[in-house]
Enzyme design. Sequence first.
Site, PDB file in Angstrom:
ATOM      1  N   TYR A 157       0.827  -1.214   0.000  1.00 49.44           N
ATOM      2  CA  TYR A 157       0.000   0.000   0.000  1.00 49.44           C
ATOM      3  C   TYR A 157       0.862   1.264   0.000  1.00 49.44           C
ATOM      4  O   TYR A 157       0.568   2.228  -0.717  1.00 49.44           O
ATOM      5  CB  TYR A 157      -0.949   0.015   1.202  1.00 49.44           C
ATOM      6  CG  TYR A 157      -1.677   1.337   1.334  1.00 49.44           C
ATOM      7  CD1 TYR A 157      -2.545   1.777   0.342  1.00 49.44           C
ATOM      8  CD2 TYR A 157      -1.472   2.163   2.436  1.00 49.44           C
ATOM      9  CE1 TYR A 157      -3.207   2.999   0.448  1.00 49.44           C
ATOM     10  CE2 TYR A 157      -2.127   3.386   2.556  1.00 49.44           C
ATOM     11  CZ  TYR A 157      -2.991   3.796   1.559  1.00 49.44           C
ATOM     12  OH  TYR A 157      -3.636   5.011   1.665  1.00 49.44           O
ATOM     13  N   ARG A 164       1.397   6.593  -6.755  1.00 49.13           N
ATOM     14  CA  ARG A 164       0.265   7.482  -7.015  1.00 49.13           C
ATOM     15  C   ARG A 164       0.685   8.937  -6.884  1.00 49.13           C
ATOM     16  O   ARG A 164       0.344   9.764  -7.747  1.00 49.13           O
ATOM     17  CB  ARG A 164      -0.877   7.166  -6.050  1.00 49.13           C
ATOM     18  CG  ARG A 164      -2.012   8.176  -6.114  1.00 49.13           C
ATOM     19  CD  ARG A 164      -3.215   7.754  -5.293  1.00 49.13           C
ATOM     20  NE  ARG A 164      -2.932   7.546  -3.883  1.00 49.13           N
ATOM     21  CZ  ARG A 164      -3.824   7.153  -2.983  1.00 49.13           C
ATOM     22  NH1 ARG A 164      -5.070   6.902  -3.358  1.00 49.13           N
ATOM     23  NH2 ARG A 164      -3.499   6.980  -1.721  1.00 49.13           N
ATOM     24  N   TYR A 216      -0.956  13.358   6.473  1.00 49.51           N
ATOM     25  CA  TYR A 216      -0.519  12.301   7.398  1.00 49.51           C
ATOM     26  C   TYR A 216       0.978  12.420   7.644  1.00 49.51           C
ATOM     27  O   TYR A 216       1.751  12.703   6.725  1.00 49.51           O
ATOM     28  CB  TYR A 216      -0.797  10.919   6.809  1.00 49.51           C
ATOM     29  CG  TYR A 216      -2.216  10.406   6.951  1.00 49.51           C
ATOM     30  CD1 TYR A 216      -3.166  11.032   7.747  1.00 49.51           C
ATOM     31  CD2 TYR A 216      -2.607   9.243   6.278  1.00 49.51           C
ATOM     32  CE1 TYR A 216      -4.452  10.534   7.867  1.00 49.51           C
ATOM     33  CE2 TYR A 216      -3.892   8.730   6.389  1.00 49.51           C
ATOM     34  CZ  TYR A 216      -4.814   9.382   7.190  1.00 49.51           C
ATOM     35  OH  TYR A 216      -6.076   8.885   7.298  1.00 49.51           O
ATOM     36  N   ARG A 229     -11.619  13.652   2.030  1.00 45.66           N
ATOM     37  CA  ARG A 229     -12.542  12.785   2.780  1.00 45.66           C
ATOM     38  C   ARG A 229     -13.897  12.666   2.096  1.00 45.66           C
ATOM     39  O   ARG A 229     -14.588  11.668   2.248  1.00 45.66           O
ATOM     40  CB  ARG A 229     -12.731  13.319   4.193  1.00 45.66           C
ATOM     41  CG  ARG A 229     -11.451  13.387   5.010  1.00 45.66           C
ATOM     42  CD  ARG A 229     -10.942  12.010   5.357  1.00 45.66           C
ATOM     43  NE  ARG A 229      -9.670  12.071   6.096  1.00 45.66           N
ATOM     44  CZ  ARG A 229      -8.941  10.996   6.397  1.00 45.66           C
ATOM     45  NH1 ARG A 229      -9.345   9.783   6.030  1.00 45.66           N
ATOM     46  NH2 ARG A 229      -7.808  11.129   7.051  1.00 45.66           N
ATOM     47  N   GLU A 331     -14.135  -0.768   6.691  1.00 49.15           N
ATOM     48  CA  GLU A 331     -14.122   0.556   6.050  1.00 49.15           C
ATOM     49  C   GLU A 331     -15.439   0.705   5.294  1.00 49.15           C
ATOM     50  O   GLU A 331     -15.976  -0.278   4.779  1.00 49.15           O
ATOM     51  CB  GLU A 331     -12.923   0.663   5.100  1.00 49.15           C
ATOM     52  CG  GLU A 331     -12.747   2.040   4.488  1.00 49.15           C
ATOM     53  CD  GLU A 331     -11.412   2.183   3.747  1.00 49.15           C
ATOM     54  OE1 GLU A 331     -10.349   2.024   4.399  1.00 49.15           O
ATOM     55  OE2 GLU A 331     -11.432   2.438   2.534  1.00 49.15           O
TER      56      GLU A 331
END
Length: 338
Positions: A157, A164, A216, A229, A331
């Site tokens: 990830y 990305r 983050y 979000r 999730e």
Amino acid sequence: MEYVVQPELNVRNAGSSTYVLEPMRMYYAQTSVESLLTDSDVLAVIGFGANAARVDDPRCLRVGLEPVFKNAPVEVWRVRGPVRTHRDGPVAWSGNQDYAFGRIELAEADFGGVAAAAQHAYEMLKSWCRSSATPHLLRIWNYLDAINLGHGDDERYRQFCSGRAAGMGSDFVSTYPAATAIGVRDGRRVVQIYWLAARAPGKPVENPRQISAWRYPRCYGPAAPGFARGMRAPTSSPQLFVSGTAAVVGHASHHANDCAAQLAETLANLDSLMAAAQFAAQFGSESLWKVYLRRDADVRIVESSLRARFGDEMSLLLLHGDICRAELLVEIDGVQNG
Ligand code: 3EB
């Protein structure tokens, strides 16, 4: 702990003149793919798991996540027709004058790994946006195999996030789309991304209970995940695309090993996001939700708590999948119509 809030990105500041599009209709249906594709207003038909139909059409997508229950529905997106379809190498999309549904699937082996495949996929998405009449990304879904494999910064990830970020470059920095990133378990090392884009830009929404993902701290990996979000669609009636939401408060995961508590925290995050977007959280029949579950053992508790709270009205699809932090068990993402 103090949480960083980004008032400049709050939807309250949105000017109503940007809300120009008709909302898309998105719903789950037990209809055959073939019959849906005869309708000229169908933008997308998404099937889930190994048993989903394999139809070679830019409107049709199969996602490798297995549904928890048998006879899973397909997800249908409808717009004002007629919808046209297009292909350019590994990029396929469908669209009308207002919306596009696109996808890119890249075999990791062709690029030398998950990071490089993710980077290429996002570079292709960037050039697709630059040449499209519907250049504004509202929502992206990212699926990759074995998402938690590897330790520390080698975790797949985190590698995906690095690729990305490199592929996105600076194009999306002030308007990251809403997103989901989930691990499939089909052993196919293919980075799959699909997206919804629009003629007009949406308004990103942040959650006051959570630090924005792109801020983050370093401990979660070398490149922060680039997503908002939520995204208020540029629609005349309110539509909110809700990113993958889990038991993350501030930047930390909460309630390791306790799925019921993670679910409650996730619902608190959803309430908070919808309040920030000025949506009355209701999860009613007008909205569409997906729940991603890491462990079979948690299916009953999650299903029954969601049904107890929201009733059978709630349009819900449960999928087996791995959440991008190994300690997270559940999730939820979706679209809320106001
Ligand atoms: C979180 O809050 C959970 O990397 O695109 C949720 C939604 C998560 C999207 C992504 C990650 C992503 O950080 C993880």
